[in-house]
Design an enzyme around this catalytic site. Structure first.
Site, mmCIF file in Angstrom:
data_model
loop_
_atom_site.group_PDB
_atom_site.id
_atom_site.type_symbol
_atom_site.label_atom_id
_atom_site.label_comp_id
_atom_site.label_asym_id
_atom_site.label_seq_id
_atom_site.Cartn_x
_atom_site.Cartn_y
_atom_site.Cartn_z
ATOM 1 N N HIS A 171 11.238 1.011 10.018
ATOM 2 C CA HIS A 171 10.786 0.833 8.713
ATOM 3 C C HIS A 171 9.280 1.374 8.875
ATOM 4 C CE1 HIS A 171 10.174 -1.929 5.188
ATOM 5 N NE2 HIS A 171 8.928 -1.837 5.657
ATOM 6 N N GLU A 172 8.547 0.738 9.804
ATOM 7 C CA GLU A 172 7.154 1.028 10.123
ATOM 8 C C GLU A 172 6.652 2.473 10.198
ATOM 9 O OE1 GLU A 172 4.745 -1.219 8.889
ATOM 10 O OE2 GLU A 172 6.429 -2.334 8.602
ATOM 11 N N HIS A 215 6.473 4.134 7.061
ATOM 12 C CA HIS A 215 5.211 4.300 6.475
ATOM 13 C C HIS A 215 4.269 5.237 7.169
ATOM 14 C CE1 HIS A 215 6.234 1.134 3.801
ATOM 15 N NE2 HIS A 215 6.590 0.341 4.818
ATOM 16 N N ASP A 256 5.916 -4.830 1.128
ATOM 17 C CA ASP A 256 5.871 -3.504 0.530
ATOM 18 C C ASP A 256 6.104 -3.926 -1.127
ATOM 19 O OD1 ASP A 256 5.738 -2.045 2.602
ATOM 20 O OD2 ASP A 256 7.821 -1.971 3.059
#
Length: 260
Positions: free
Chosen positions: A21-22, A25, A115
């Site tokens: 997930h990170e 980004h 988010d």
């Protein structure tokens, strides 16, 4: 605690989901040449901190924000494919889908610094002057925490993990509120040194008795401002920022600085 109690598979799954997930980004931010400060991996999704000041294009920031939640889509799809193979059992598949959906759903809550909270901040600062949008974001975020807290108190009063997460969110919002003036200053300072770009023109009609800082508080992200004083004299955004930072005229009236 998961490792101590023998939940190795669950810990590895959550760590992997949060890490991917990170990285979503991070890869998006690197693509746009953003400055990345650090990445914190947390059980509910983690936080990627960027050394930016909200002067990036709206499209760029939106892509960086959604690139994290978007990773859950392909991870869920991959699990559906792997469940048909010997290496991935039905129990693994169900557990993996559950963790993905929980982390995704929680991260999309409109609470800072999740988010969803960052998307809320983007929307507020896009529609309103930056400082006003910043305050509204934290107000709505704090309201969201209070609502979730009251629901949790009623339904899950002894859910330790939930209260730890809510405590973290409270601290994050408090620190963001405490630093709001510094964050706004960075927003202005970045605009002061920002190279000229093709931005939307935005005209500000102001009165000569207004103070320099009051006019700056009306600045919007993604716009190049033209300031008209009493419908007579026009000054540029750069001139106002120059007066603010170099002439120390932040608390002086416009007529003292620009009208002879």
């Amino acid at each position: 605690m998961g490792i101590i109690t023998g939940y190795f598979k669950e810990v590895i799954m959550v760590f992997l989901i949060v890490f991917i997930h990170e990285m979503g980004h991070v890869f998006a931010a690197r693509w746009f040449k953003w400055r990345i400060s650090k990445v914190e991996l947390l059980p509910f999704g983690g936080v990627a901190e960027m050394n930016e000041s909200s002067n990036r294009p709206f499209r760029e920031e939106l892509i960086v924000i959604v690139s994290g939640p978007a990773q859950h889509l392909w991870m869920i799809g991959a699990s559906f494919l792997l469940v048909q193979t010997p290496i991935w059992s039905t129990a693994d598949h169900q557990l993996f889908i559950w963790h993905n959906l929980m982390i995704l759903g929680f991260n999309l809550l409109p609470i800072w610094p999740l988010d969803g909270g960052r998307m809320l901040h983007l929307a507020c600062t896009y529609k309103l002057p930056y400082k006003q949008g910043q305050k509204l974001t934290l107000l709505l975020s704090t309201t969201g925490i209070l609502i979730i807290g009251m629901i949790s108190l009623k339904l899950f009063p002894f859910h330790l993990n939930l209260w730890v997460v809510l405590t973290f969110l409270c601290i994050a919002n408090y620190l963001e509120w405490k630093q709001r003036h510094y964050i706004f200053m960075r927003f202005l300072l970045d605009r002061f040194y920002l190279e000229e770009r093709h931005l939307k023109r935005y005209s500000l009609q102001v009165h000569q008795n207004m103070k320099v800082r009051q006019v700056l508080e009306q600045f919007r992200r993604g716009h190049q401002h033209t300031i008209t004083i009493d419908r007579k004299q026009c000054i540029s955004e750069k001139m106002l920022l120059e007066a603010y930072f170099n002439q120390k005229a932040f608390d002086r009236e416009l007529k003292e600085v620009f009208i002879s």
